[in-house]
Design a protein around this motif. Structure first.
Motif, PDB file in Angstrom:
ATOM      1  N   VAL A 158     104.800  40.229  54.749  1.00  0.00           N
ATOM      2  CA  VAL A 158     104.556  39.104  55.396  1.00  0.00           C
ATOM      3  C   VAL A 158     103.168  38.239  55.263  1.00  0.00           C
ATOM      4  CG1 VAL A 158     104.348  38.763  57.684  1.00  0.00           C
ATOM      5  CG2 VAL A 158     105.989  40.510  57.102  1.00  0.00           C
ATOM      6  N   TYR A 159     103.146  37.173  54.440  1.00  0.00           N
ATOM      7  CA  TYR A 159     102.327  36.787  54.611  1.00  0.00           C
ATOM      8  C   TYR A 159     101.693  35.537  55.075  1.00  0.00           C
ATOM      9  CZ  TYR A 159     103.319  38.055  49.463  1.00  0.00           C
ATOM     10  OH  TYR A 159     103.198  38.809  48.457  1.00  0.00           O
ATOM     11  N   PRO A 160     100.108  35.136  55.252  1.00  0.00           N
ATOM     12  CA  PRO A 160      99.537  34.577  55.988  1.00  0.00           C
ATOM     13  C   PRO A 160     100.353  32.816  56.687  1.00  0.00           C
ATOM     14  CG  PRO A 160      98.329  35.123  54.741  1.00  0.00           C
ATOM     15  CD  PRO A 160      98.816  35.579  54.030  1.00  0.00           C
ATOM     16  N   ARG A 161     100.015  32.620  57.348  1.00  0.00           N
ATOM     17  CA  ARG A 161     100.709  30.944  57.455  1.00  0.00           C
ATOM     18  C   ARG A 161      99.535  29.739  57.094  1.00  0.00           C
ATOM     19  NH1 ARG A 161     101.132  32.413  62.799  1.00  0.00           N
ATOM     20  NH2 ARG A 161      99.434  31.152  63.550  1.00  0.00           N
ATOM     21  N   ILE A 162     100.183  28.762  56.156  1.00  0.00           N
ATOM     22  CA  ILE A 162      99.152  28.461  54.814  1.00  0.00           C
ATOM     23  C   ILE A 162      99.260  26.593  56.114  1.00  0.00           C
ATOM     24  CG2 ILE A 162      98.814  26.927  52.803  1.00  0.00           C
ATOM     25  CD1 ILE A 162     100.068  29.116  51.938  1.00  0.00           C
TER      26      ILE A 162
END
Length: 424
Positions: A158-162
């Motif tokens: 789960v990657y951080p929001r951009i």
């Protein structure tokens, strides 16, 4: 697969033993006749000792998602032998939230039958292991049970929001590769520079015909070269405040991911240093693969407690190259990060500090009592003193209030260094 006798089986065995004992002691055959069905059930369960034969397979809808997106997990069970009753309980990561569906199921399968169920998971930033399920099966009489832990490991990242960014801190120095920054050096480019007389070796497409016709001799227009820059993001992981998913560290990670994506889109070489109990780093590079390296490092970012101050002087030049723009993202809660940032400025690095306001994050968590408000005000005064110290050393400071967008905090940089940057 571990087998055992269920509490029901123990109870039946106890009743049968007492009935047989009383029948022998009292010489009453009706007690033995009453216990005979229990003895037959227990005997049949004891003869059939083989565990049920089945398989469990996990499937996930996506291996990489962004914060806020959902992942669907599908569990498929295939019975090779009859399974009268089976319970499946999925072991979810601690921080994951269950959306629609249920991670627990009860099934009864015939030999060769297949069934499946699915559920939705919303995870927080990080790498999560999905695919561990505890299976409990019982025989048709309910007197014997088997339990097994199946691990069909699937990693969901789960990657951080951009956040899309247009206003970015501009570097003072550029490198030799082609990019989007207008360099002070003259050469091939699209940004017009000086006008001079035609000289042998100049190309005809460089001729400024308007000036040449007016002055009666050939003149050419020189252009500024477009160059890229080295940008190193430094994330403060010494401490954090706030709740999970909305702490100062989570906000800082999202800010670093947004900055990395924006600088890489400008063809810059971007690197990363997570400064905390441990130092993790990524060498500056360009391209989409580099963003994946940065994102993989950011999703692992966490606070590691330590009393030891890390010295950035031991960071190799390949990670922290000279003339690099260092963008530090911090809540300014630990003086050790302040000292490290000042040391970088003293070594000649171009430093920009983005401060994630811990006061705003804390006020969103607390109930707003008088004591809490007083503590936040004292905290704000201490932070103001550190900001003033940065400014005295010529460091550009940008304050980001999480209630506002990061783009709004960076908008003041649109006028910073509007002139052509110096060539590296």
């Amino acid at each position: 697969m571990t087998g055992r006798v269920t509490p029901l089986g123990v109870s039946l065995l106890t009743v049968a033993a007492w009935a047989v004992s009383l029948a022998v002691l009292s010489a009453r055959p009706e007690l033995f006749v009453a216990a005979l069905p229990l003895v037959l059930v227990l005997g049949m369960a004891a003869l059939k000792r083989s565990a049920p034969d089945y398989s469990v397979v996990h499937q996930v809808s996506a291996a990489r998602v962004i914060e806020g997106e959902s992942v669907w997990v599908t569990v498929t069970v295939t019975a090779r032998s009859a399974v009268p009753l089976m319970e499946l309980v999925e072991v979810l990561p601690r921080d994951d939230g269950l959306g629609s569906g249920r991670s627990r199921a009860l099934v009864a399968l015939r030999a060769g039958q297949t069934t499946s169920y699915r559920y939705e998971v919303r995870g927080v930033r990080g790498a999560h292991d999905v695919g561990t399920v505890v299976v409990r099966a019982r025989d048709r009489w309910g007197v014997r049970a088997w339990e097994r832990r199946h691990v069909d490991r699937k990693v969901v990242r789960v990657y951080p929001r951009i956040a899309p960014l247009r206003s970015l801190p501009r570097p003072l120095h550029t490198q030799t590769s082609v990019g989007d920054y207008v360099s002070a050096a003259l050469g091939e480019g699209i940004e017009p520079g000086d006008v001079r007389q035609f000289a042998p070796g100049d190309r005809l497409r460089q001729v400024n015909w308007r000036v040449s016709l007016r002055l009666g001799t050939l003149y050419v227009t020189q252009h500024h070269r477009e160059r890229n820059a080295d940008v190193v993001l430094m994330l403060d992981t010494l401490t954090e405040v706030g709740l999970a998913r909305e702490s100062t560290l989570d906000l800082g990670v999202r800010a670093a991911a947004s900055l990395a994506a924006a600088y890489l889109a400008r063809k810059d070489r971007v690197g990363l240093i997570t400064y905390g109990g441990t130092i993790d780093s990524v060498k500056p590079a360009a391209g989409q693969i580099q963003y994946e390296r940065l994102a993989d490092t950011l999703l692992r970012a966490s606070v590691v407690f330590t009393y030891v101050s890390k010295d950035l002087a031991f960071v190799p030049p390949s990670v922290l190259p000279s003339h690099a723009l260092v963008v530090a993202v911090t809540p300014l809660l630990d003086p050790r990060f302040t000292k490290a940032t000042l040391d970088l400025a003293a070594r000649g690095f171009d430093v920009v500090v983005i401060v994630v306001s811990p006061v705003d994050v804390t006020r969103s968590v607390l109930r707003g009592s008088l004591a809490d408000e007083l503590a936040c005000r004292l905290w704000a005064l201490e932070r103001r003193a550190r900001l003033d110290e940065f400014r005295r050393h010529g460091i550009v400071v940008l304050e980001w209030h999480p209630a506002d967008s990061l783009e709004l905090a960076l908008a003041g940089q649109g006028r910073r260094r509007a002139r052509p940057v110096a060539a590296g």
